[in-house]
Design an enzyme around this catalytic site. Structure first.
Site, PDB file in Angstrom:
ATOM      1  N   ASP A  38       0.824  -1.218   0.000  1.00 33.06           N
ATOM      2  CA  ASP A  38       0.000   0.000   0.000  1.00 33.06           C
ATOM      3  C   ASP A  38       0.853   1.262   0.000  1.00 33.06           C
ATOM      4  OD1 ASP A  38      -2.272  -1.529  -0.027  1.00 33.06           O
ATOM      5  OD2 ASP A  38      -2.621  -1.420   2.142  1.00 33.06           O
ATOM      6  N   SER A  83     -20.862 -23.464 -26.213  1.00 32.96           N
ATOM      7  CA  SER A  83     -21.176 -24.088 -24.933  1.00 32.96           C
ATOM      8  C   SER A  83     -20.710 -25.543 -24.981  1.00 32.96           C
ATOM      9  CB  SER A  83     -22.684 -24.031 -24.659  1.00 32.96           C
ATOM     10  OG  SER A  83     -23.397 -24.637 -25.720  1.00 32.96           O
ATOM     11  N   LEU A  84     -20.632 -26.189 -23.823  1.00 32.66           N
ATOM     12  CA  LEU A  84     -20.154 -27.569 -23.758  1.00 32.66           C
ATOM     13  C   LEU A  84     -21.318 -28.547 -23.646  1.00 32.66           C
ATOM     14  CD1 LEU A  84     -17.167 -27.212 -21.268  1.00 32.66           C
ATOM     15  CD2 LEU A  84     -17.014 -27.638 -23.716  1.00 32.66           C
ATOM     16  N   GLU A 114      -9.875 -30.658 -16.543  1.00 29.25           N
ATOM     17  CA  GLU A 114      -9.867 -29.402 -15.791  1.00 29.25           C
ATOM     18  C   GLU A 114     -11.127 -29.324 -14.945  1.00 29.25           C
ATOM     19  OE1 GLU A 114      -9.591 -26.159 -18.570  1.00 29.25           O
ATOM     20  OE2 GLU A 114      -8.313 -27.334 -19.899  1.00 29.25           O
ATOM     21  N   LYS A 116     -14.437 -27.595 -13.651  1.00 27.97           N
ATOM     22  CA  LYS A 116     -15.411 -26.687 -14.280  1.00 27.97           C
ATOM     23  C   LYS A 116     -15.803 -25.627 -13.247  1.00 27.97           C
ATOM     24  CE  LYS A 116     -19.667 -26.686 -16.970  1.00 27.97           C
ATOM     25  NZ  LYS A 116     -20.352 -25.657 -16.195  1.00 27.97           N
ATOM     26  N   ASP A 118     -17.552 -22.474 -11.509  1.00 30.64           N
ATOM     27  CA  ASP A 118     -18.922 -21.972 -11.521  1.00 30.64           C
ATOM     28  C   ASP A 118     -18.895 -20.457 -11.397  1.00 30.64           C
ATOM     29  OD1 ASP A 118     -21.610 -22.202 -11.739  1.00 30.64           O
ATOM     30  OD2 ASP A 118     -21.986 -22.765  -9.667  1.00 30.64           O
ATOM     31  N   TYR A 225      -8.629 -20.666 -18.907  1.00 30.95           N
ATOM     32  CA  TYR A 225      -8.498 -22.081 -19.271  1.00 30.95           C
ATOM     33  C   TYR A 225      -8.387 -22.368 -20.765  1.00 30.95           C
ATOM     34  CZ  TYR A 225     -13.553 -21.267 -19.560  1.00 30.95           C
ATOM     35  OH  TYR A 225     -14.787 -20.727 -19.842  1.00 30.95           O
ATOM     36  N   LYS A 312     -20.781 -33.441 -15.263  1.00 35.86           N
ATOM     37  CA  LYS A 312     -21.394 -32.714 -14.152  1.00 35.86           C
ATOM     38  C   LYS A 312     -21.490 -33.639 -12.936  1.00 35.86           C
ATOM     39  CE  LYS A 312     -22.669 -29.034 -14.698  1.00 35.86           C
ATOM     40  NZ  LYS A 312     -23.799 -28.331 -15.288  1.00 35.86           N
ATOM     41  N   CYS A 406     -57.390 -23.371 -21.110  1.00 32.95           N
ATOM     42  CA  CYS A 406     -56.310 -22.410 -20.907  1.00 32.95           C
ATOM     43  C   CYS A 406     -56.555 -21.585 -19.653  1.00 32.95           C
ATOM     44  CB  CYS A 406     -56.212 -21.494 -22.127  1.00 32.95           C
ATOM     45  SG  CYS A 406     -54.989 -20.169 -21.927  1.00 32.95           S
ATOM     46  N   CYS A 409     -57.126 -17.627 -21.176  1.00 32.99           N
ATOM     47  CA  CYS A 409     -58.242 -17.232 -22.053  1.00 32.99           C
ATOM     48  C   CYS A 409     -59.387 -18.241 -22.032  1.00 32.99           C
ATOM     49  CB  CYS A 409     -57.754 -17.015 -23.479  1.00 32.99           C
ATOM     50  SG  CYS A 409     -57.231 -18.530 -24.311  1.00 32.99           S
ATOM     51  N   CYS A 424     -52.725 -24.275 -26.066  1.00 31.01           N
ATOM     52  CA  CYS A 424     -53.892 -23.405 -26.229  1.00 31.01           C
ATOM     53  C   CYS A 424     -53.916 -22.981 -27.693  1.00 31.01           C
ATOM     54  CB  CYS A 424     -53.803 -22.188 -25.314  1.00 31.01           C
ATOM     55  SG  CYS A 424     -55.054 -20.933 -25.686  1.00 31.01           S
ATOM     56  N   CYS A 430     -54.950 -15.058 -27.133  1.00 35.20           N
ATOM     57  CA  CYS A 430     -54.549 -15.432 -25.768  1.00 35.20           C
ATOM     58  C   CYS A 430     -53.442 -14.484 -25.290  1.00 35.20           C
ATOM     59  CB  CYS A 430     -54.059 -16.873 -25.759  1.00 35.20           C
ATOM     60  SG  CYS A 430     -53.614 -17.487 -24.123  1.00 35.20           S
TER      61      CYS A 430
END
Length: 669
Positions: A38, A83-84, A114, A116, A118, A225, A312, A406, A409, A424, A430
């Site tokens: 600092d 995406s995977l 590796e 994953k 989050d 990564y 996962k 529905c 409606c 519907c 609607c």
């Protein structure tokens, strides 16, 4: 001479502080105390204030932020962020490896495992060793420019060390370590504020804070990564990770190079238990083919790389009471039953609602109101009910009777043969369907209208100002300002966003129309093939099914949409308002029609040209590049080490195979 001495002092302090930042935030090995750091930083700030002529945007003092960004510009990714594909069992991974071997031809394949992370995905661009841009994942094709905020994260290098590629993107996750997350929440609780729900959402939300000084206060980290756009610099993924570490990036050292799937399973088994010891959240393992040439041979599907997959960890599960089943109406009229639950903590978030999918799922699980149910997150994202605790069912419990009309409606529902969901059929009257179609039209992947969200659409509809998406282009400021939560500036922003949307290219306008089964990828295929909405409207069923990736279901849906007079009227109105219904003409690089009508697949390693250069030549000479060998493939341009499976398939189908030399001869002749 004094200035030269000052500059030398400033330069030395910057170099020292950058090195200390690297030791502390990347290596986790500080060599000086926080107080000493600092003091040096304060000294540098004082000198920079006294001598503004020596300002440097990469100075460690700029990490404190201060730039205010009110609107985050949308940036198109130079290299798409895919995406995977997810897997949940050993069998899934074995199937994945079998698919790889069918393409590569049963050759040895090494993998890199590796963790994953989050967090919030980010793509950071470096040119000549300097950070020039940071963009969120967005929809994979484009994202938000959050450069100012990313520069405040101390584990992200502003300048690189060593021998690095001239230009590349590096991909990673912005994460919030658990200790930092808990500290932030304790501070909120102390002042009587509501704590944040989970680290991932907090990290993601931090990237869109308008004041970068506020982002700088948050203990965010960036775990990198994958290097993209510099394949000629590396032979393997493992090599690129080691190089990234040497450049100054924080690449977690938990990744491991393995020889086979058995070693992959060992890695998964170890981290399924030990992930809870990590300082940040992880929800699985990513497995990648190590050899970059093999990656190139395997290529991509419309959504995922074929050379990588995510395993996962088993989803967390909780039990709670189902208070009530309600029913939602989607923009296509599809009815989705929703379980309204007593709030329960699950995988870092409070869950109050879960999907029940359809009538068959309710019947299969025998789910009833008042039941104690087991809830988990599908892929740890969308909560779903996976079972019922029958031991706790009340004696007077009654089976669930699926609704017949529905909920909005009151039109009688229909269920077509072979389809799981009820619908519907009141498509044009609607309310949720009308609002849903307009929300889809204005969404980011479609018309991307700034200043207009779901709540405002509902407000406009309820006040009788819009009944379809074409009505948006007739709105006036006088109509909008009196509405709840509206003011002059909000109205101006909304109208400006509507006007700006007229520049959106044809393929996204086509997607925005909301034709059933015509998603983002299909809309691009159709736009490229037909070039204009008029040509597409005139296409009959037989012509449509011959377009790449257009099957029976999509073709029938397109024909049905354009037979409807109401839809044709909407399109004519949108044309008159100035929306783009033709492909924008781009600079034509074509030099010949020699390959016109031919679909060509490029495979293998080449000497004279790179693969990308060969693909460009094919387009320059009127041809089309194919991603895989099919009956529609005209020629395969084969280099060294072409995948045996591709060679076998081309031979079996009788497709001509050109060497690089033969390809060059074709160009020259």
């Amino acid at each position: 001479m004094e200035n030269a001495n000052v500059l030398a002092q400033i330069t030395l302090l910057r170099e020292e502080l950058n090195e200390h930042n690297y030791n502390y935030y990347v290596l986790d090995q500080p060599v000086i105390s926080d107080l000493e750091f600092d003091q040096k930083l304060k000294k540098l700030q004082e000198l920079e204030q006294l001598y503004p002529e020596f300002f440097d945007e990469d100075s460690p003092t700029q990490r404190v932020g201060g730039a205010v960004t009110k609107n985050f510009p949308t940036i198109v990714h130079e290299n798409r962020m895919y995406s995977l594909e997810n897997s949940y069992s050993k069998e899934d991974l074995i199937d994945w490896e079998n698919r790889i071997q069918r393409v590569l031809g049963n050759v040895p394949v090494e993998y890199v495992c590796e963790l994953k992370y989050d967090g919030a995905s980010i793509s950071i661009t470096y040119e000549n060793g300097r950070l020039v841009r940071a963009v969120t994942r967005g929809d994979g094709f484009q994202g938000d420019d959050v450069t100012n905020n990313i520069k405040t994260i101390k584990s992200v290098p502003l300048k690189l060390k060593g021998d690095f590629p001239e230009k590349f993107d590096i991909r990673g996750e912005i994460i919030l370590p658990l200790a930092g997350f808990e500290k932030m929440n304790m501070e909120l609780i102390d002042i009587g504020e509501t704590p944040y729900s989970n680290p991932r959402n907090t990290a993601s939300g931090s990237l869109k804070l308008q004041d970068s000084a506020e982002v700088a206060k948050r203990p965010l980290e960036c775990l990198l990564y994958n290097i993209v756009g510099a394949n000629n610099f590396f032979n393997t993924h493992a090599h690129s990770l080691e190089a990234a570490r040497s450049y100054g990036f924080k690449v977690p050292n938990h990744s491991k190079l393995v020889k086979n799937l058995d070693e992959v399973f060992d890695f998964i088994s170890y981290w399924d238990t030990h992930r809870h010891d990590l300082p940040y959240e992880t929800d699985g393992v990513v497995i990648k083919v190590n050899d970059l040439f093999q990656q190139e041979e395997l290529g991509y599907t419309a959504k995922n790389p074929r050379w990588a997959i995510a395993y996962k960890f088993k989803a967390e599960q909780a039990s709670t009471v189902l208070d009530m089943i309600s029913y939602q109406v989607g923009r296509t009229g599809a009815i989705t039953p929703v379980a309204n639950l007593q709030p329960v903590q699950l995988a870092g978030t409070i869950v109050k609602r879960a999907s029940l999918h359809n009538a068959d799922q309710i019947e299969k699980l025998d789910v009833r109101e008042g039941d104690t149910v087991f809830v988990e997150k599908g892929g740890e994202i969308i909560p779903k009910i996976v079972g019922v605790d029958f031991n706790q069912r009340q004696p007077d419990s009654q089976p669930t009777e699926y609704i017949t009309h529905c909920p909005e409606c009151h039109t009688e529902l229909v269920r077509k043969p072979g389809e799981a969901q009820h619908y519907c059929p009141n498509f044009y009257e609607c309310p949720p369907q009308i609002i849903g179609r307009i929300e889809h039209f204005i969404s980011r992947k479609a018309m991307n209208i700034d200043g207009l969200g779901g709540e405002t659409v509902a407000l406009l509809y309820k006040n009788g100002l819009v009944k379809n998406y074409a009505d948006l282009y007739e709105l006036t400021k006088e109509q909008i300002v009196p509405l709840e939560r509206m003011a002059d500036k909000s109205a101006d922003n909304l109208l400006k966003g509507i006007q700006e949307s007229k520049k959106i290219p044809f393929e996204r306008v086509l997607f925005a129309l909301g034709i059933r089964f015509v998603g983002e990828t299909v809309a691009k295929k159709l736009a490229k093939h037909y070039q204009s909405i008029d040509a597409l409207m005139q296409a009959d069923y037989d012509a449509l099914v011959h377009v790449d990736e257009i099957g029976d279901k999509i073709a029938l849906s397109i024909r049905s949409f354009f037979k409807n007079e109401s839809n044709l009227e909407l399109i004519n109105r949108l044309k008159n308002y100035g929306l783009q219904f033709e492909i924008e003409t781009k600079e034509n690089t074509q030099v010949s029609t020699k390959f016109e009508g031919m679909t060509m697949v490029v495979s293998g390693k080449f000497e004279t040209f790179s693969r990308d250069e060969i693909k460009q030549k094919i387009e320059d000479y009127g041809g089309k590049n194919g991603s895989s060998i099919t009956g529609k493939t005209s020629v395969v341009v084969a280099g060294a080490d072409m995948g045996p499976a591709k060679l076998e398939k081309a031979t079996k189908l009788g497709i001509p195979i050109w060497t690089e030399e033969e390809f060059i001869n074709q160009l020259e002749n």
